[in-house]
Design a protein around this motif. Structure first.
Motif, PDB file in Angstrom:
ATOM      1  N   SER A   1       0.807  -1.222   0.000  1.00 37.63           N
ATOM      2  CA  SER A   1       0.000   0.000   0.000  1.00 37.63           C
ATOM      3  C   SER A   1       0.839   1.270   0.000  1.00 37.63           C
ATOM      4  O   SER A   1       0.314   2.368  -0.170  1.00 37.63           O
ATOM      5  N   LYS A   2       2.167   1.134   0.203  1.00 39.74           N
ATOM      6  CA  LYS A   2       3.024   2.320   0.301  1.00 39.74           C
ATOM      7  C   LYS A   2       4.390   2.010  -0.311  1.00 39.74           C
ATOM      8  O   LYS A   2       5.233   1.367   0.322  1.00 39.74           O
ATOM      9  N   ALA A   3       4.619   2.492  -1.515  1.00 39.95           N
ATOM     10  CA  ALA A   3       5.853   2.168  -2.241  1.00 39.95           C
ATOM     11  C   ALA A   3       7.005   3.117  -1.926  1.00 39.95           C
ATOM     12  O   ALA A   3       8.080   2.999  -2.524  1.00 39.95           O
ATOM     13  N   ASP A   4       6.813   4.023  -0.965  1.00 42.64           N
ATOM     14  CA  ASP A   4       7.809   5.068  -0.723  1.00 42.64           C
ATOM     15  C   ASP A   4       9.224   4.513  -0.550  1.00 42.64           C
ATOM     16  O   ASP A   4      10.170   4.966  -1.200  1.00 42.64           O
ATOM     17  N   PHE A   5       9.373   3.532   0.328  1.00 39.94           N
ATOM     18  CA  PHE A   5      10.708   3.001   0.585  1.00 39.94           C
ATOM     19  C   PHE A   5      11.202   2.096  -0.544  1.00 39.94           C
ATOM     20  O   PHE A   5      12.409   1.894  -0.696  1.00 39.94           O
ATOM     21  N   ALA A   6      10.293   1.575  -1.349  1.00 38.68           N
ATOM     22  CA  ALA A   6      10.720   0.806  -2.520  1.00 38.68           C
ATOM     23  C   ALA A   6      11.483   1.723  -3.479  1.00 38.68           C
ATOM     24  O   ALA A   6      12.501   1.330  -4.064  1.00 38.68           O
ATOM     25  N   PHE A   7      11.000   2.963  -3.642  1.00 37.03           N
ATOM     26  CA  PHE A   7      11.709   3.922  -4.482  1.00 37.03           C
ATOM     27  C   PHE A   7      13.070   4.270  -3.877  1.00 37.03           C
ATOM     28  O   PHE A   7      14.064   4.405  -4.602  1.00 37.03           O
ATOM     29  N   VAL A   8      13.119   4.427  -2.553  1.00 33.92           N
ATOM     30  CA  VAL A   8      14.390   4.729  -1.895  1.00 33.92           C
ATOM     31  C   VAL A   8      15.388   3.592  -2.128  1.00 33.92           C
ATOM     32  O   VAL A   8      16.552   3.820  -2.473  1.00 33.92           O
ATOM     33  N   GLN A   9      14.922   2.349  -1.946  1.00 37.03           N
ATOM     34  CA  GLN A   9      15.794   1.193  -2.160  1.00 37.03           C
ATOM     35  C   GLN A   9      16.305   1.141  -3.596  1.00 37.03           C
ATOM     36  O   GLN A   9      17.477   0.856  -3.850  1.00 37.03           O
ATOM     37  N   HIS A  10      15.409   1.408  -4.539  1.00 33.84           N
ATOM     38  CA  HIS A  10      15.799   1.412  -5.948  1.00 33.84           C
ATOM     39  C   HIS A  10      16.875   2.465  -6.208  1.00 33.84           C
ATOM     40  O   HIS A  10      17.872   2.198  -6.900  1.00 33.84           O
ATOM     41  N   MET A  11      16.674   3.652  -5.657  1.00 38.03           N
ATOM     42  CA  MET A  11      17.617   4.742  -5.906  1.00 38.03           C
ATOM     43  C   MET A  11      18.977   4.476  -5.276  1.00 38.03           C
ATOM     44  O   MET A  11      20.024   4.766  -5.882  1.00 38.03           O
TER      45      MET A  11
END
Length: 533
Positions: free
Chosen positions: A332-342
């Motif tokens: 429900s919250k992809a915020d940290f997925a983007f951080v991990q990707h970056m």
């Protein structure tokens, strides 16, 4: 901003408002920006062709009908595809169609020819190095749409008006030192974003926020090998970074929305970024990252990902972007997925800065686990910056900026994390909160002072009720909760109440009321009426 720029911006916006009729801002955006882009391509083609033909004593408008027309066109096409990435014949230029549309009679109907020209621009790149950068670039510019008019004649009339209004404007494309057209294009994107409401966040980050992110990742650098934005929208954030340094080697971005992806490519070209220096990819970054980008590491990364977006971690199996953490960001919250990707894409000497909702600072479960990993296990979190609420289009929620570095262990601040609370530093403009230059400068200068202990007088990086350098031990004691008020105390004590003074004021008021009652009583007596008390 110069007076000429302001006048140009206002002229373009007036054209948009006058001609868009009943269309929504985001609908008409595709037309006005698309035609400005077409005019830009035409002017660049003309300038390039004139330069190439100068030794022969010819100009581009003299090629058609020339005895060596075919040979000249072939040579110019080959040259232009390498230098510009596309090709336009003299009969396909913006000025030619604008003139024909304004000529009256049967020639006035240009819709079909215009559609052929736009298709021809895309097709001219097929099989060349620039094919991916120009393919389907005009797919959102639908000249058959009923939004342009109920009849073909009405549609044509509107399009002709747009072309002629734009044709009258000099964008000074030939001035290599000028970026008037690029700035105008950027201005219109911002204007359309402000009118598009919630959907604006899909393609535009307010320039005030872009400037902060750009200055953070360019600290101590005047050149960048590369800059990357995994949710690049219209590409404005990438281009903002370029304004903070002398040179950017290459621009990389990914965008899932096809319309916005087209905007980003146009925006790059309009800012005179050569097609060989940018690579924008159209797919979902988390589930389908660009295979080209995945092989690269970037010196600077900036992003404004969609806040708390839903995503599908089940679609990713044994992905090295996420596997070291032992936890995936919640569906429900992809915020940290983007951080991990970056972080995965960040180079060893790189810095990344991204805007996220405040929830990433304190939410528990998997997000708490990822937060701890970034701080305790890899020591990559450098700063947490709290921004004011209501500075983004379409949402009033407060946001924060996380600054991360791939390798902080050699840094003089490796045992600290900087916290800045800028949430109360803004100007209210109508219904929106705005960061003024002084607010931006304070955030950036505080961070840059923090990066250089030798410049810190002891009061700059740590400022009362504004910023604080927390030790890693303090963050650990708070169980890796990064909620800014835990570190920056902004509490303002109320002044103590002087009860004696209040008592004296009440006594004085009582005397004044008695005097007033006497005056009213006298008036009532003169009038022969009863007093109201």
């Amino acid at each position: 901003m110069s007076e000429n720029q302001q006048q140009l911006h206002q002229t373009l916006w007036n054209i948009a408002n006058d001609l868009r009729g009943n269309m929504d801002a985001d609908d008409f955006r595709d037309y006005i920006l698309g035609f400005i882009f077409y005019k830009y391509l035409s002017r660049k083609m003309t300038l390039h062709a004139n330069k190439a033909l100068a030794p022969d004593g010819l100009t581009y408008d003299q090629v058609m009908g020339h005895e060596q027309e075919e040979a000249l066109i072939d040579a110019l096409r080959t040259d232009a595809l390498d230098a510009l990435g596309y090709f336009l014949k003299p009969t396909e230029l913006f000025s030619e169609l604008a003139q024909r549309g304004n000529s009256g009679g049967v020639n006035k109907f240009i819709l079909e020819d215009l559609q052929k020209v736009l298709t021809s621009i895309e097709q001219s790149t097929m099989g060349s190095e620039s094919e991916d950068d120009f393919g389907n670039l005009f797919e959102d510019l639908d000249l058959t749409s009923s939004k342009l008019g109920k009849t073909e004649e009405a549609k044509n009339e509107l399009i002709v008006k747009i072309l002629n209004r734009l044709e009258a404007i000099n964008f000074d494309v030939e001035n290599a030192e000028s970026d008037i057209l690029g700035d105008a294009y950027e201005y219109l994107i911002g204007q359309f974003a402000s009118g598009a409401g919630k959907k604006a966040g899909e393609f535009y980050t307010p320039q005030q926020v872009s400037k902060i992110l750009a200055q953070l990742v360019t600290t101590d650098k005047d050149r960048l090998k590369s800059v990357y934005d995994p949710t690049c929208g219209s590409g404005s954030l990438l281009l903002r970074v370029a304004k903070e340094v002398n040179e950017v080697g290459a621009f990389y971005g990914q965008e899932s929305n096809p319309t916005t992806y087209n905007l980003a490519r146009m925006n790059m070209i309009m800012h005179d970024v050569h097609y060989k220096r940018f690579d924008i990819y159209n797919e979902d970054t988390l589930v389908n990252p660009s295979p080209v980008h995945s092989e690269l590491k970037f010196e600077a990364i900036v992003a404004n990902p969609p806040f708390s977006a839903k995503w599908n971690p089940d679609a990713i199996i044994s992905d090295e972007r996420f596997s070291p953490y032992g936890k995936m960001a919640p569906k429900s919250k992809a915020d940290f997925a983007f951080v991990q990707h970056m972080i995965y894409q960040l180079d060893t000497n790189g810095t990344m800065a991204c805007v996220l909702p405040h929830g990433v600072l304190f939410r528990g479960a998997a997000e708490g686990h990822i937060r701890k990993y970034l701080i305790a296990d890899t020591n990559q979190l450098d700063a947490v910056i709290g921004l004011p609420a209501n500075i983004f289009y379409g949402t009033g929620i407060p946001t924060c900026i996380l600054v991360l570095k791939k390798d902080r262990n050699t840094s003089a601040r490796s045992n600290n994390i900087l916290f800045i609370d800028a949430s109360n530093h803004f100007e209210k403009v109508k219904t929106q909160n705005v960061l003024l230059p002084e607010h931006i400068d304070k955030i950036v200068s505080t961070y840059r002072t923090y990066c250089h202990p030798e410049l810190d007088s002891g009061s700059q990086a740590t400022q009362d009720k504004y910023s604080y350098m927390a030790s890693l031990d303090e963050v650990k004691e708070n169980d890796y909760n990064l909620n800014i008020p835990r570190y920056v105390d902004t509490f303002e004590e109320e002044e103590p109440v002087d009860l004696q003074a209040v008592s004296q004021q009440l006594q004085q008021l009582e005397k004044e009321m008695e005097t007033t009652d006497d005056v009213l009583s006298g008036f009532c007596k003169e009038l022969g009426i009863n007093t109201p008390f």
